[in-house]
Design a protein around this motif. Sequence first.
Motif, short mmCIF file in Angstrom:
data_model
loop_
_atom_site.label_atom_id
_atom_site.label_comp_id
_atom_site.label_asym_id
_atom_site.label_seq_id
_atom_site.Cartn_x
_atom_site.Cartn_y
_atom_site.Cartn_z
N SER A 67 -6.52 29.15 28.47
CA SER A 67 -7.11 30.43 28.90
C SER A 67 -6.07 31.55 28.89
O SER A 67 -6.35 32.66 28.42
N SER A 75 -14.54 26.98 28.42
CA SER A 75 -13.84 26.17 29.42
C SER A 75 -14.83 25.41 30.28
O SER A 75 -15.87 25.94 30.67
N THR A 88 -10.01 31.46 33.98
CA THR A 88 -11.15 31.52 33.04
C THR A 88 -11.48 32.96 32.69
O THR A 88 -11.92 33.25 31.57
N ARG A 121 -9.76 34.08 29.55
CA ARG A 121 -10.11 33.42 28.28
C ARG A 121 -11.00 34.38 27.48
O ARG A 121 -12.22 34.30 27.50
#
Length: 328
Positions: A46, A120, A127, A130
């Motif tokens: 990420s 993810s 996250t 990402r």
Amino acid sequence: MEPNLPDVVLWSIPAFVLLTVIEMVSYRLHPDEDAAGYETKDAATSLTMGIGSLGFDLLWKIPILAIYMGVYELTPLRVPVLWWTVLLMLLAQDFFYYWSHRGHHVIRILWACHVVHHSSEKFNLTTALRQPWTSATVWPFYLPLIACGVHPAALAFCQSANLVYQFWVHTERVGKLPRPFEYVLNTPSHHRVHHASQGGYLDRNYGGILIVWDRMFGSFAAEVERPVYGLTKNISTHNPLRVATHEYAAIARDVRAADTWSERAGRVFRGPGWQPVPKAGEGAGAGAGASAVASVPGRATVAAPAAATASAPAAATASAAPAPERTP
């Protein structure tokens, strides 16, 4: 004259780091067996995707800024940058963000960009970082704002503010907030639903700062059962290059295997789970042979005839029960 607005993302980096460390420590001190939590390789991926997106975004911004400035110079309208107009611009940007986000879920070539953010199987503050490397598909959704006289720099400020707000909603450590906040704002509870792979949660809660757009346009879902994160067919890789490009590769495979131009167009521009209507006379066996995995309406990637794609969701096989319909 270009508005003199602060770099919201740059000023927020210390807060991003601090909040991430606090969240990591909280899992060590008070582990939750039911929460997705952290996994080192996943978090590293990420972070890599986030850092890479900064470089690629600089490249995409050159032609995008040229288009925006061209439209801005052509329009006779001008929106002054005042405290109250900035609030209105933030509201308008959030509205167009909703439609951009929704479009990136229901049009496969756009989903190929956005799928990165959903790849993810964890849900934590890393996250949020990402991000895709192909964000050049986003700019058309904001052209109406530029045409109405919003300066590109003011739009960039609003986009940055929206992005910064969404950082904190990527967590399982915050439960549901008081009802007035949950009704109006995008919250961790709402965004957990958005990242979930269950059929009833797919393609819901697109809002950036406000959740009222989802309530208005029929795409809202409340958090009821605990979400399962990721794609309904996960890619099972931490390779950043594959994370960034896997859905484009899947589209290319499907286009090469398509029999007609209409099918090729459908593989690119229809929903991620779109399948061509079987020809008359084709039995169930032929249909199963034509596609290794049946697609799920929503965030599913259609498999190529030779092999199932490893990119986007496919929650059911051809013999499974039909998945719920996605939001149009």
